[in-house]
Design a protein around this motif. Structure first.
Motif, PDB file in Angstrom:
ATOM      1  N   GLY A   5     -60.186 -79.291 -57.705  1.00 11.94           N
ATOM      2  CA  GLY A   5     -58.902 -78.931 -57.355  1.00 11.94           C
ATOM      3  C   GLY A   5     -58.992 -77.969 -56.431  1.00 11.94           C
ATOM      4  N   LEU A   6     -57.788 -77.235 -56.074  1.00 13.48           N
ATOM      5  CA  LEU A   6     -57.572 -76.344 -55.063  1.00 13.48           C
ATOM      6  C   LEU A   6     -56.744 -74.907 -55.416  1.00 13.48           C
ATOM      7  N   VAL A   7     -56.958 -74.109 -54.843  1.00 11.55           N
ATOM      8  CA  VAL A   7     -56.030 -72.968 -54.886  1.00 11.55           C
ATOM      9  C   VAL A   7     -55.531 -72.133 -53.603  1.00 11.55           C
ATOM     10  N   TYR A   8     -54.195 -72.454 -53.275  1.00  9.27           N
ATOM     11  CA  TYR A   8     -53.957 -72.248 -51.865  1.00  9.27           C
ATOM     12  C   TYR A   8     -52.743 -71.150 -51.918  1.00  9.27           C
ATOM     13  N   GLY A   9     -52.791 -70.484 -51.015  1.00  5.71           N
ATOM     14  CA  GLY A   9     -51.789 -69.428 -50.588  1.00  5.71           C
ATOM     15  C   GLY A   9     -52.177 -68.155 -50.250  1.00  5.71           C
ATOM     16  N   ASP A  10     -51.369 -66.905 -50.608  1.00  5.10           N
ATOM     17  CA  ASP A  10     -51.640 -65.814 -50.140  1.00  5.10           C
ATOM     18  C   ASP A  10     -53.237 -65.339 -50.433  1.00  5.10           C
ATOM     19  N   GLU A  11     -53.822 -64.635 -49.360  1.00  2.20           N
ATOM     20  CA  GLU A  11     -55.219 -64.562 -49.527  1.00  2.20           C
ATOM     21  C   GLU A  11     -55.188 -63.561 -50.735  1.00  2.20           C
ATOM     22  N   PRO A  28     -60.382 -72.052 -45.912  1.00  2.00           N
ATOM     23  CA  PRO A  28     -59.096 -71.653 -45.317  1.00  2.00           C
ATOM     24  C   PRO A  28     -58.403 -72.475 -44.353  1.00  2.00           C
ATOM     25  N   THR A  29     -57.045 -72.408 -44.292  1.00  2.00           N
ATOM     26  CA  THR A  29     -56.352 -73.302 -43.389  1.00  2.00           C
ATOM     27  C   THR A  29     -55.944 -72.522 -42.285  1.00  2.00           C
ATOM     28  N   THR A  30     -55.282 -72.993 -41.327  1.00  5.83           N
ATOM     29  CA  THR A  30     -54.506 -72.241 -40.265  1.00  5.83           C
ATOM     30  C   THR A  30     -53.356 -71.166 -40.750  1.00  5.83           C
ATOM     31  N   ALA A  31     -52.803 -71.672 -41.877  1.00  6.17           N
ATOM     32  CA  ALA A  31     -51.707 -71.066 -42.469  1.00  6.17           C
ATOM     33  C   ALA A  31     -51.916 -69.978 -43.422  1.00  6.17           C
ATOM     34  N   ALA A  32     -52.980 -70.361 -44.545  1.00  3.52           N
ATOM     35  CA  ALA A  32     -53.394 -69.733 -45.479  1.00  3.52           C
ATOM     36  C   ALA A  32     -54.543 -69.529 -46.122  1.00  3.52           C
ATOM     37  N   ALA A  33     -54.860 -68.877 -47.102  1.00  6.25           N
ATOM     38  CA  ALA A  33     -56.207 -68.850 -47.768  1.00  6.25           C
ATOM     39  C   ALA A  33     -56.200 -70.147 -48.647  1.00  6.25           C
TER      40      ALA A  33
END
Length: 196
Positions: A5-11, A28-33
């Motif tokens: 899976g993944l963990v996505y959001g504030d760095e 990382p994406t262009t918007a979040a960690a």
């Protein structure tokens, strides 16, 4: 059983969860960690490792099942963290996550979509091209593939371009990019024949 899976959001929140899984990869994406996780434990066995790292000053929504674990963390209805784990590898669209993270507020449907690990219907249908009738890009592309390869044909099939006409240029571009008709024919149909 194992977890992926993944963990996505504030760095800061994503970094805190790096050690919750056995393996991780920064993506990382262009918007979040974002990190991708892999672990020999099943999703349910990872709950304790994940929960101890979640912020206490935010709202959590969780969905736990035998094959998945989803945690959505918000502050003031804005996404700050998503933990999405399953017992099989997943291909979660990062542009969907970016759109949710960059948005002003998550709707209940979007939170449910994250919990179910399924992008919402609006995202799957693409951006709105015709705002008068709410016709979305992928709906238009599908209609083009079915033979509606003129702006007027799309208007008859979907109503797009038949009210204010401001979307006709974009409709012609979609037709052109699909290869359904030569560029000159698509551009000829962008006048506002339907405008009041």
């Amino acid at each position: 059983m194992q977890s992926y899976g993944l963990v996505y959001g504030d760095e800061s929140l994503v970094v805190a969860l790096q050690n919750a899984g056995y393996y991780y990869l920064n993506t990382p994406t262009t918007a979040a960690a974002c990190i991708e996780l892999a672990d020999p434990r099943d999703p349910q066995s990872m709950v304790a490792a994940v929960l101890k790292h979640l912020p206490k000053d935010a709202q959590w929504a969780t969905l736990q099942g035998p094959h998945q674990l989803s945690i959505v963390v918000t502050r003031n209805n804005k996404l700050v963290l998503a933990v999405l784990l399953a017992d099989k590898p997943m291909d979660m669209p990062r542009d969907w996550l970016d759109s949710l993270y960059s948005g002003t507020e998550l709707s209940p449907e979007q939170i449910n979509g994250l919990l179910e690990q399924q992008p919402d219907e609006a995202f799957l249908l693409g951006k709105v091209v015709c705002s008068c009738f709410g016709v979305r890009e992928n709906t238009i592309k599908h209609a083009i593939d079915e033979g509606n390869n003129t702006v007027s044909g799309l208007g008859k099939a979907l109503k797009c371009g038949t009210n204010c006409g401001s979307c006709k240029t974009e409709l012609a571009s979609l037709i052109e990019s699909s290869g359904a008709m030569p560029q000159s024919e698509a551009k000829e149909e962008t006048s506002n024949d339907y405008a009041l």
